[in-house]
Structures are given as C-alpha cells and as structure tokens.
Write a protein that holds these residues in place. Structure first.
Motif: not given
Length: 229
Positions: A39-40, A57, A64, A66-67, A70
C-alpha cells in the motif's frame, strides 16, 4: 521470470548483475524489477533475489499516485536509482522517478535499448507464429472436410457441436443444414461437412445433409451450385 528477462540476462553478461549489497553504489542507476507491491510502496530487486530494496509510494512517479498498482506491476522491469544502503540487512532505499543520467550510465542505457529491441523482436515472432497457426488451421478446415463431432447444445436456430479433432473450436449447424425431421440429442455423435470456418471467432459452419456428406467423401470438396443455362 527473472532468468528470462532480457534486461537481467544482458546485465549478467556485462558483469552488472548484482549479487551482494557491497556491490551497490548510492546514487547509481541499476536495472531492476518489481518484486511485490504494498500500500505504501513497492519492493524491488536489482539482481539476486535476496537483495531487497524499497521504493516509497511518493518516489514511484513524478505525479501523485493513490495506489502503486496503478503505476507498476509485479515482475515489471524498472530503472532503479539506489539512494541509501543497509549492508547489514542487505537492503536499500531507492527511487523509480526519472532522474538525469551521467556518462557512467551509458552501459545501462545500451542494455535497456538492446532489451527493448529483443522485446519487440520476440513480440513480432510471436505474432508471426500465431498468424502461421491461424493459416494452418484455416487450411485444415477447408470447405468439404468431413468432421466427427458430438452435439454440445441444442438451440432454436440449430445446434452447437464439439468437433472431435478440434475440441477448442465450436461447430454450428443451422436447421436449414439439417435433413428434414432431424432430432438431435445432446451427446449424440454425428458426422458433418465443413461449409466455412472463421479463425477469428473459432466457429465452424457445418452441414448435416447426408447427400452433401456423401458427395464430399467422394470428391473431397463441397459441390458447387449449378448455373442455369
């Protein structure tokens, strides 16, 4: 998947495949791959499996995200810049965001270019092989060929058949191509004649007309319609 990656095989051939953390240098670029996604951030490697690096991340891309899923995928080849090294734990922190390279990185860029060439070469060869396979299948299922098949399903328009020698394909027989009064049952074995074949849809258009099957068995082709004189 590591041993098959052109980028890593080329690195090994150039003596640039990293096997120990002592071989790493801070601020240098290395060819690597994504080991896992969190996640990070993402875990990466630049050589031997036990060498683990982490990319936060915020350091994966210039924009930017989020995931991380992606932006990257597991097994993806990436250009890694090592930022700090923990020799004791055989780990390092790295970034994937693009940064200017130096003259010292020329061998890396050359390997990347060669890996890209090999990738497109392999993709072209695969496309050619698929085309050749499609053409061979088209020839094997020429109109007039007799096929043994089993009834897979009954439909309002006719029936779906499973050809014995081509189980990956589906044969379709319309009611107009069945002898009058034919009543098929699921699982029944039948002999049909190829009328047409679409390699794109993998569907064979067939007939169960007995006189057509007999003619094809004798001549090896579908009879042509006669022209009015």
């Amino acid at each position: 998947f590591v041993s098959l990656k052109p980028s890593l095989r080329l690195a090994a051939a150039d003596g640039a495949f990293i096997t120990d953390s002592t071989e790493l240098q801070e601020s240098r670029f290395y060819t690597g791959y994504v080991k896992s996604i969190l996640e990070n951030g993402v875990n990466v490697s630049v050589g031997a499996w036990q060498l683990k690096g982490f990319v936060r991340k915020a350091q994966i891309a210039e924009h930017f995200i989020e995931n991380p899923n992606q932006e990257v995928s597991v097994g993806q080849t990436v250009r890694v810049q090592v930022r700090s090294i923990d020799a004791k734990n055989k780990s390092f922190l790295a970034v994937l965001r693009p940064f200017p390279v130096t003259d010292a990185d020329v061998p890396l860029l050359q390997r990347e270019a060669e890996a890209l060439r090999l990738f497109f070469e392999a993709r072209a060869a695969l496309a050619l092989a698929r085309l050749d396979s499609k053409q061979k299948q088209q020839t094997q299922l020429a109109p007039g060929l007799l096929l043994n098949a089993s009834v897979k399903a009954l439909e309002p328009y006719g029936a779906l058949l499973s050809p014995a020698a081509h189980e990956e394909l589906t044969a379709v027989v319309l009611k107009d191509n069945m002898p009058e009064g034919t009543k098929l049952e699921v699982g029944e074995q039948v002999q049909c004649v190829v009328l047409d074949f679409s390699s794109d849809s993998k569907i064979i258009d067939v007939s169960l007309q007995q006189e057509l099957a007999t003619s094809c068995a004798l001549t090896g082709s579908v009879p042509k319609a006669s022209k009015a004189g």
